[in-house]
Scaffold this motif. Structure first.
Motif, PDB file in Angstrom:
ATOM      1  N   PRO A 158     -12.011 -56.232  72.240  1.00 36.95           N
ATOM      2  CA  PRO A 158     -11.035 -55.851  73.269  1.00 36.95           C
ATOM      3  C   PRO A 158     -11.162 -54.400  73.726  1.00 36.95           C
ATOM      4  O   PRO A 158     -10.956 -54.101  74.902  1.00 36.95           O
ATOM      5  CB  PRO A 158      -9.691 -56.089  72.579  1.00 36.95           C
ATOM      6  CG  PRO A 158      -9.975 -57.100  71.525  1.00 36.95           C
ATOM      7  CD  PRO A 158     -11.375 -56.822  71.058  1.00 36.95           C
ATOM      8  N   ASN A 159     -11.516 -53.521  72.791  1.00 33.06           N
ATOM      9  CA  ASN A 159     -11.646 -52.111  73.164  1.00 33.06           C
ATOM     10  C   ASN A 159     -12.824 -51.893  74.112  1.00 33.06           C
ATOM     11  O   ASN A 159     -12.802 -50.979  74.954  1.00 33.06           O
ATOM     12  CB  ASN A 159     -11.824 -51.240  71.927  1.00 33.06           C
ATOM     13  CG  ASN A 159     -11.491 -49.777  72.192  1.00 33.06           C
ATOM     14  OD1 ASN A 159     -10.444 -49.472  72.769  1.00 33.06           O
ATOM     15  ND2 ASN A 159     -12.380 -48.889  71.796  1.00 33.06           N
ATOM     16  N   GLN A 206     -14.483 -63.608  83.907  1.00 30.39           N
ATOM     17  CA  GLN A 206     -13.538 -64.390  84.695  1.00 30.39           C
ATOM     18  C   GLN A 206     -13.022 -65.643  83.987  1.00 30.39           C
ATOM     19  O   GLN A 206     -11.921 -66.127  84.291  1.00 30.39           O
ATOM     20  CB  GLN A 206     -14.169 -64.801  86.023  1.00 30.39           C
ATOM     21  CG  GLN A 206     -15.330 -65.770  85.904  1.00 30.39           C
ATOM     22  CD  GLN A 206     -15.927 -66.126  87.259  1.00 30.39           C
ATOM     23  OE1 GLN A 206     -15.460 -65.670  88.297  1.00 30.39           O
ATOM     24  NE2 GLN A 206     -16.964 -66.940  87.248  1.00 30.39           N
ATOM     25  N   GLU A 207     -13.789 -66.173  83.037  1.00 21.97           N
ATOM     26  CA  GLU A 207     -13.375 -67.415  82.385  1.00 21.97           C
ATOM     27  C   GLU A 207     -12.148 -67.238  81.494  1.00 21.97           C
ATOM     28  O   GLU A 207     -11.515 -68.228  81.119  1.00 21.97           O
ATOM     29  CB  GLU A 207     -14.534 -67.990  81.559  1.00 21.97           C
ATOM     30  CG  GLU A 207     -15.736 -68.402  82.395  1.00 21.97           C
ATOM     31  CD  GLU A 207     -15.389 -69.407  83.491  1.00 21.97           C
ATOM     32  OE1 GLU A 207     -14.654 -70.368  83.198  1.00 21.97           O
ATOM     33  OE2 GLU A 207     -15.846 -69.229  84.630  1.00 21.97           O
ATOM     34  N   VAL A 208     -11.783 -65.995  81.148  1.00 17.23           N
ATOM     35  CA  VAL A 208     -10.631 -65.809  80.274  1.00 17.23           C
ATOM     36  C   VAL A 208      -9.325 -66.114  81.003  1.00 17.23           C
ATOM     37  O   VAL A 208      -8.321 -66.441  80.373  1.00 17.23           O
ATOM     38  CB  VAL A 208     -10.585 -64.384  79.676  1.00 17.23           C
ATOM     39  CG1 VAL A 208     -11.897 -64.056  78.988  1.00 17.23           C
ATOM     40  CG2 VAL A 208     -10.258 -63.333  80.716  1.00 17.23           C
ATOM     41  N   ARG A 289      -3.417 -55.161  81.727  1.00 15.54           N
ATOM     42  CA  ARG A 289      -3.259 -56.573  82.087  1.00 15.54           C
ATOM     43  C   ARG A 289      -4.551 -57.346  81.809  1.00 15.54           C
ATOM     44  O   ARG A 289      -4.521 -58.454  81.269  1.00 15.54           O
ATOM     45  CB  ARG A 289      -2.874 -56.677  83.570  1.00 15.54           C
ATOM     46  CG  ARG A 289      -2.527 -58.068  84.046  1.00 15.54           C
ATOM     47  CD  ARG A 289      -1.548 -57.999  85.224  1.00 15.54           C
ATOM     48  NE  ARG A 289      -2.073 -57.169  86.300  1.00 15.54           N
ATOM     49  CZ  ARG A 289      -2.829 -57.653  87.284  1.00 15.54           C
ATOM     50  NH1 ARG A 289      -3.136 -58.925  87.301  1.00 15.54           N
ATOM     51  NH2 ARG A 289      -3.255 -56.863  88.248  1.00 15.54           N
ATOM     52  N   ILE A 290      -5.686 -56.755  82.183  1.00 14.71           N
ATOM     53  CA  ILE A 290      -6.979 -57.415  81.948  1.00 14.71           C
ATOM     54  C   ILE A 290      -7.202 -57.634  80.451  1.00 14.71           C
ATOM     55  O   ILE A 290      -7.627 -58.710  80.022  1.00 14.71           O
ATOM     56  CB  ILE A 290      -8.131 -56.560  82.521  1.00 14.71           C
ATOM     57  CG1 ILE A 290      -8.002 -56.394  84.035  1.00 14.71           C
ATOM     58  CG2 ILE A 290      -9.477 -57.185  82.168  1.00 14.71           C
ATOM     59  CD1 ILE A 290      -7.919 -57.661  84.807  1.00 14.71           C
ATOM     60  N   LEU A 295      -7.146 -61.056  75.312  1.00 10.00           N
ATOM     61  CA  LEU A 295      -6.592 -61.344  73.984  1.00 10.00           C
ATOM     62  C   LEU A 295      -5.932 -62.716  73.939  1.00 10.00           C
ATOM     63  O   LEU A 295      -6.082 -63.465  72.966  1.00 10.00           O
ATOM     64  CB  LEU A 295      -5.585 -60.249  73.603  1.00 10.00           C
ATOM     65  CG  LEU A 295      -6.190 -58.863  73.346  1.00 10.00           C
ATOM     66  CD1 LEU A 295      -5.088 -57.821  73.199  1.00 10.00           C
ATOM     67  CD2 LEU A 295      -7.070 -58.891  72.098  1.00 10.00           C
ATOM     68  N   ILE A 296      -5.174 -63.050  74.996  1.00  9.34           N
ATOM     69  CA  ILE A 296      -4.500 -64.361  75.038  1.00  9.34           C
ATOM     70  C   ILE A 296      -5.514 -65.489  75.012  1.00  9.34           C
ATOM     71  O   ILE A 296      -5.324 -66.520  74.349  1.00  9.34           O
ATOM     72  CB  ILE A 296      -3.601 -64.470  76.283  1.00  9.34           C
ATOM     73  CG1 ILE A 296      -2.399 -63.510  76.155  1.00  9.34           C
ATOM     74  CG2 ILE A 296      -3.109 -65.903  76.503  1.00  9.34           C
ATOM     75  CD1 ILE A 296      -1.597 -63.368  77.431  1.00  9.34           C
TER      76      ILE A 296
END
Length: 299
Positions: A158-159, A206-208, A289-290, A295-296
């Motif tokens: 994530p970082n 984009q797939e996330v 937000r990204i 993470l979600i």
């Protein structure tokens, strides 16, 4: 065709390694079978830009020294094809606009200009063939593929997304401000490059959250295309200004440039409101937000 996107089932290290490998293989394939040289050059340059966007994303994970080395290497490979690509774009632009009767120039002057540009394009193509530029690019792709396993990708996460996207998005904001202060070719050119890097990074992840990313990437691509058209016209104007009177008279040059500047004004009227919508948030808010989407998607 390779998928330039990280699948939700992949870890970031796995996805980025796969995508880089596929881009190297795609470039190798293109350079091996150049049936249509203009298409080949265009696709190779696009793939090299995608690769550079990835390295900008992982810049803080791999370290500045390695990033600079790879960024310069792939930039210089693309530059070996830039002149040939520029001639193709300029000739195509002039042909389309002359056919649409949007260029204020006599047919005889137009024919003389295009013949000159075709000769320049053929000369550049011979130069690329003689220097075996495509073979050189293939050799670099083979080396890059071997080096993949040695890249320090062990702690991507994530970082990585947070730092890489923050930098690219912030640069877009900076270049928008600079370009609005002075509508000159160089700031607009730099803005175009930054928007393209962000577009490639958004396409990569984009797939996330497809509902957001695909819509955002579509709008980013429109902005990128408009800025690309503006850059192509600016390059054409620069080229026209350097021509001798034997190729283009002073009056024909002035008339042609006037037509092109009018088109640039039309592009600017469309692109600035679009960029305003795309960059309404500050960098921290956008990237937060990204990162949350990323993470979600991994829960």
């Amino acid at each position: 065709m390779y998928l330039f996107a990280i699948d939700n089932q992949e870890e970031l290290q796995e996805g980025i390694t796969r995508v880089l490998k596929e881009q190297y293989e795609y470039i190798t394939y293109l350079a091996s079978i150049p049936k249509d040289i203009d298409h080949t050059v265009h696709e190779i340059r696009k793939a090299l830009k995608r690769i550079r966007a990835i390295f900008r994303l992982v810049r803080w994970d791999i370290g500045e020294q390695l990033f600079q080395r790879e960024n310069i290497k792939f930039r210089d490979l693309a530059r070996q094809l830039s002149d040939l690509r520029d001639f193709h774009v300029i000739i195509s632009y002039l042909a389309a606009n002359f056919e649409a009767q949007e260029l204020r120039i006599e047919e005889s002057a137009y024919i003389r200009l295009v013949e000159h540009l075709n000769q320049k394009q053929e000369t550049e193509l011979r130069h690329i063939i003689e220097k075996q530029t495509l073979e050189t690019i293939k050799e670099h792709m083979a080396i890059a593929k071997e080096e993949l396993s040695g890249y320090p990708f062990d702690f991507l996460g994530p970082n990585t997304i947070r730092q890489g996207v923050t930098n690219t998005y912030s640069q877009c904001l900076d270049k928008i401000a600079e370009s609005q202060l002075k509508l000159e070719d160089l700031p607009l050119h730099e803005l175009r490059k930054r928007v393209k890097y962000l577009l490639n990074q958004m396409s990569l992840i984009q797939e996330v959250w497809p509902d957001f990313f695909k819509h955002y990437a579509t709008s980013l691509k429109r902005a990128s295309d408009l800025l690309g058209d503006d850059h192509n016209i600016a390059e054409t104007v620069t080229m026209v200004n350097k021509l001798s009177e034997a190729i283009l008279s002073v009056s024909d040059r002035a008339s042609l440039i006037k037509s092109m500047e009018a088109e640039r004004e039309h592009i600017h009227r469309e692109v600035w409101p679009l960029l305003g919508k795309l960059f309404t948030e500050d960098a921290d808010t956008f990237v937060k937000r990204i990162t949350s989407y990323w993470l979600i998607s991994r829960e």
